[in-house]
Design a protein around this motif. Sequence first.
Motif, PDB file in Angstrom:
ATOM      1  N   VAL A  53       9.707  -2.386   7.737  1.00  0.00           N
ATOM      2  CA  VAL A  53       9.857  -3.140   6.766  1.00  0.00           C
ATOM      3  C   VAL A  53       8.822  -2.656   5.588  1.00  0.00           C
ATOM      4  O   VAL A  53       8.891  -2.835   4.395  1.00  0.00           O
ATOM      5  N   VAL A  54       7.643  -2.430   6.047  1.00  0.00           N
ATOM      6  CA  VAL A  54       6.475  -1.902   4.948  1.00  0.00           C
ATOM      7  C   VAL A  54       7.041  -0.709   4.299  1.00  0.00           C
ATOM      8  O   VAL A  54       6.601  -0.556   3.096  1.00  0.00           O
ATOM      9  N   MET A  55       7.712   0.185   5.081  1.00  0.00           N
ATOM     10  CA  MET A  55       7.928   1.423   4.518  1.00  0.00           C
ATOM     11  C   MET A  55       9.235   1.164   3.527  1.00  0.00           C
ATOM     12  O   MET A  55       9.119   1.538   2.467  1.00  0.00           O
ATOM     13  N   LEU A  56      10.207  -0.022   3.727  1.00  0.00           N
ATOM     14  CA  LEU A  56      11.192  -0.279   2.848  1.00  0.00           C
ATOM     15  C   LEU A  56      10.507  -1.253   1.734  1.00  0.00           C
ATOM     16  O   LEU A  56      10.887  -0.679   0.325  1.00  0.00           O
ATOM     17  N   ILE A  57       9.662  -1.817   1.751  1.00  0.00           N
ATOM     18  CA  ILE A  57       8.615  -2.552   0.693  1.00  0.00           C
ATOM     19  C   ILE A  57       8.139  -1.415  -0.246  1.00  0.00           C
ATOM     20  O   ILE A  57       8.080  -1.567  -1.335  1.00  0.00           O
ATOM     21  N   THR A  58       7.369  -0.387   0.556  1.00  0.00           N
ATOM     22  CA  THR A  58       6.478   0.754  -0.355  1.00  0.00           C
ATOM     23  C   THR A  58       7.629   1.451  -1.138  1.00  0.00           C
ATOM     24  O   THR A  58       7.056   1.819  -2.312  1.00  0.00           O
ATOM     25  N   ALA A  59       8.785   1.908  -0.537  1.00  0.00           N
ATOM     26  CA  ALA A  59       9.471   2.684  -1.211  1.00  0.00           C
ATOM     27  C   ALA A  59      10.061   1.975  -2.354  1.00  0.00           C
ATOM     28  O   ALA A  59      10.151   2.611  -3.432  1.00  0.00           O
ATOM     29  N   PHE A  60      10.439   0.628  -2.294  1.00  0.00           N
ATOM     30  CA  PHE A  60      11.108  -0.066  -3.625  1.00  0.00           C
ATOM     31  C   PHE A  60      10.018  -0.131  -4.232  1.00  0.00           C
ATOM     32  O   PHE A  60      10.192   0.022  -5.644  1.00  0.00           O
ATOM     33  N   SER A  61       8.581  -0.481  -4.132  1.00  0.00           N
ATOM     34  CA  SER A  61       7.605  -0.711  -5.200  1.00  0.00           C
ATOM     35  C   SER A  61       7.276   0.620  -5.783  1.00  0.00           C
ATOM     36  O   SER A  61       7.254   0.551  -7.074  1.00  0.00           O
ATOM     37  N   ILE A  62       7.181   1.773  -5.205  1.00  0.00           N
ATOM     38  CA  ILE A  62       6.647   3.016  -5.672  1.00  0.00           C
ATOM     39  C   ILE A  62       7.876   3.545  -6.645  1.00  0.00           C
ATOM     40  O   ILE A  62       7.665   3.854  -7.690  1.00  0.00           O
ATOM     41  N   GLU A 187      -0.138  -8.136   7.918  1.00  0.00           N
ATOM     42  CA  GLU A 187      -0.320  -9.517   7.561  1.00  0.00           C
ATOM     43  C   GLU A 187       0.025 -10.185   6.213  1.00  0.00           C
ATOM     44  O   GLU A 187       0.320 -11.236   5.904  1.00  0.00           O
ATOM     45  N   ILE A 188       0.223  -9.045   5.267  1.00  0.00           N
ATOM     46  CA  ILE A 188       0.461  -9.503   4.046  1.00  0.00           C
ATOM     47  C   ILE A 188       2.073  -9.214   3.565  1.00  0.00           C
ATOM     48  O   ILE A 188       2.374  -9.372   2.473  1.00  0.00           O
ATOM     49  N   ILE A 189       2.930  -8.906   4.543  1.00  0.00           N
ATOM     50  CA  ILE A 189       4.407  -8.484   4.284  1.00  0.00           C
ATOM     51  C   ILE A 189       4.853  -9.669   3.621  1.00  0.00           C
ATOM     52  O   ILE A 189       5.518  -9.579   2.618  1.00  0.00           O
ATOM     53  N   LEU A 190       4.686 -11.005   4.017  1.00  0.00           N
ATOM     54  CA  LEU A 190       5.293 -12.166   3.709  1.00  0.00           C
ATOM     55  C   LEU A 190       5.115 -12.248   2.235  1.00  0.00           C
ATOM     56  O   LEU A 190       5.927 -12.504   1.144  1.00  0.00           O
ATOM     57  N   LEU A 191       3.673 -12.110   1.823  1.00  0.00           N
ATOM     58  CA  LEU A 191       3.126 -12.462   0.481  1.00  0.00           C
ATOM     59  C   LEU A 191       3.641 -11.463  -0.338  1.00  0.00           C
ATOM     60  O   LEU A 191       3.821 -11.705  -1.460  1.00  0.00           O
ATOM     61  N   ALA A 192       3.541 -10.134   0.065  1.00  0.00           N
ATOM     62  CA  ALA A 192       4.073  -8.931  -0.563  1.00  0.00           C
ATOM     63  C   ALA A 192       5.435  -9.112  -1.264  1.00  0.00           C
ATOM     64  O   ALA A 192       5.868  -9.025  -2.386  1.00  0.00           O
ATOM     65  N   VAL A 193       6.209  -9.639  -0.463  1.00  0.00           N
ATOM     66  CA  VAL A 193       7.758  -9.910  -0.703  1.00  0.00           C
ATOM     67  C   VAL A 193       7.884 -10.957  -1.813  1.00  0.00           C
ATOM     68  O   VAL A 193       8.847 -11.044  -2.477  1.00  0.00           O
ATOM     69  N   THR A 246      -0.151   0.116  -2.480  1.00  0.00           N
ATOM     70  CA  THR A 246      -1.366   0.693  -1.938  1.00  0.00           C
ATOM     71  C   THR A 246      -2.234  -0.104  -1.106  1.00  0.00           C
ATOM     72  O   THR A 246      -2.880   0.131  -0.097  1.00  0.00           O
ATOM     73  N   ALA A 247      -2.106  -1.713  -1.262  1.00  0.00           N
ATOM     74  CA  ALA A 247      -2.782  -2.455  -0.502  1.00  0.00           C
ATOM     75  C   ALA A 247      -2.086  -2.402   1.059  1.00  0.00           C
ATOM     76  O   ALA A 247      -2.844  -2.674   2.048  1.00  0.00           O
ATOM     77  N   MET A 248      -0.867  -2.115   1.101  1.00  0.00           N
ATOM     78  CA  MET A 248      -0.099  -2.369   2.576  1.00  0.00           C
ATOM     79  C   MET A 248      -0.425  -0.790   3.128  1.00  0.00           C
ATOM     80  O   MET A 248      -0.608  -0.875   4.581  1.00  0.00           O
ATOM     81  N   VAL A 249      -0.356   0.311   2.659  1.00  0.00           N
ATOM     82  CA  VAL A 249      -0.311   1.652   3.262  1.00  0.00           C
ATOM     83  C   VAL A 249      -1.685   2.504   3.013  1.00  0.00           C
ATOM     84  O   VAL A 249      -1.876   3.547   3.682  1.00  0.00           O
ATOM     85  N   GLY A 250      -2.202   2.086   1.813  1.00  0.00           N
ATOM     86  CA  GLY A 250      -3.089   3.075   1.102  1.00  0.00           C
ATOM     87  C   GLY A 250      -2.418   3.882   0.060  1.00  0.00           C
ATOM     88  O   GLY A 250      -1.264   3.951   0.060  1.00  0.00           O
ATOM     89  N   PRO A 251      -3.150   4.648  -0.476  1.00  0.00           N
ATOM     90  CA  PRO A 251      -2.794   5.562  -1.695  1.00  0.00           C
ATOM     91  C   PRO A 251      -2.017   6.671  -1.301  1.00  0.00           C
ATOM     92  O   PRO A 251      -2.595   7.276  -0.455  1.00  0.00           O
ATOM     93  N   ILE A 252      -0.845   6.623  -1.918  1.00  0.00           N
ATOM     94  CA  ILE A 252       0.182   7.954  -1.582  1.00  0.00           C
ATOM     95  C   ILE A 252       0.305   8.931  -2.808  1.00  0.00           C
ATOM     96  O   ILE A 252       1.143   8.165  -3.584  1.00  0.00           O
ATOM     97  N   SER A 253      -0.357   9.650  -2.967  1.00  0.00           N
ATOM     98  CA  SER A 253      -0.055  10.464  -4.289  1.00  0.00           C
ATOM     99  C   SER A 253       1.116  11.432  -4.136  1.00  0.00           C
ATOM    100  O   SER A 253       1.750  11.715  -3.108  1.00  0.00           O
TER     101      SER A 253
END
Length: 326
Positions: A53-62, A187-193, A246-253
Motif C-alpha cells: 500500500v505504501v509503495m502504491l501511495i508513494t508511486a502516485f504521489s511522486i 501508522e500514517i497510511i490512513l492519514l496520507a490517503v 518522503t514522510a512515509m519512506v524517506g527521500p527517493i532521488s
Amino acid sequence: MKTKSQRFPNKIKLIAMVVIVLICSAAYLFLSVKFGNPKLFRYAMKIRTPKLVVMLITAFSIGGASIVFQSIINNTIVTPCLLGMNALYTLIHTAVYFFAGAASLFVVNTNAAFLMDILLMGMTATFIYSYLFKKTKHNVLYVLLIGTVLTSFFSSIQTTLTRIMDPNEYDTLLSTLVASFSNINTEIILLAVIILAVLIFVLRRDLALLDVLTLGKDQATNLGVDYDKSIRRLLLGVTICIAVATAMVGPISFLGLIIANLSRQLLKTYRHSQLIFGATLFGMIVLIGGQCIVERIFVYSVPVSVFISVGGGIYFLFLLLKNGRK
C-alpha cells in the motif's frame, strides 16, 4: 505507414501497464508464502500488505507531482528533487527533532509529526519556489542553478544540526532519513490517503487546466485562466505530495525524473490525465518490482533507493545529452 505509437493507442498501453502492476503486486504478496500454514500466511500478509500500500501511495504521489511540476516549469528534465525539495524536507524534519526534542508530541506522535512536516514543508516550499519562478521568469538554467545552491544550502544546515544534536536523538532521527521500504511508516497510511484525497478534490479544477497552463502564461490568460493563482495552488499540491511520499519512506532521488519521462516517452501526448496515470503506473512497477528484487535476490542487503538513485543519475545525464543535441 502507421507508427508504433499509432498502432498501439495510449489506452491499450495503459491497460497493459495496469496488468503488469497487478502481476508485480501478486508476485510481491505471494512469492515464497506458505499457503498451507494459515498462521504463516496471515503473518506474511500482515507484513507485506502495508508495504504494498505504501509503495502504491508513494508511486502516485511522486509520479503525479513530477508531471505537474514539469508542466508548471515547462521543462521535462526538472523534477522537485533536483530543486532541493527532498533536502528541504530533510532539513525541516531534522529541525523539528532538534528544536522540539525526541520526546515532544511532534516526534512521539506519528500523525502529529506527519502533519507538522507537511505544514512546514508546504508553507516554506510554496513561498521559496513561487518567488524563485517569478524572479527567474521560469528560465530553466537559472532555476537549476539556484536549485543546486538551495540543495547544498539546505543540506549544510541539516548536517550542522545533526552534528550538534544529542546522539540519542540523532539515532532516532537517522532511521527516518534513509529511504527504505523495509522500514516504512505504516501508522500514517490512513492519514496520507485522506490528505491526498482532499488535495485532489481541492485542486480538481486546477488539474483540469494543466493542458491549458502548458501553453504559457499569455495564452492561458487569454483563455480566461488565472495563471498565477493556479500555479501557486499546483505548486502547493506538488509540495504536499512530495512531503507525503518522503514522510512515509524517506527521500527517493530521481524516481520522479525516471517515471515522468518514461511516461512522456511511451505515451507521447500532452493530455495530463494520461501522463499522470502513466507516471503513477511506472512508479508502481519500479517500486514493487525493485522491492521484489531487493527482498528475493539481495536479501535486504541493499535498499531499492540505491538502485533508483544510480539508475536515475545515469538517466538524467542521458536526458541532458539528448536535449543538448537538439
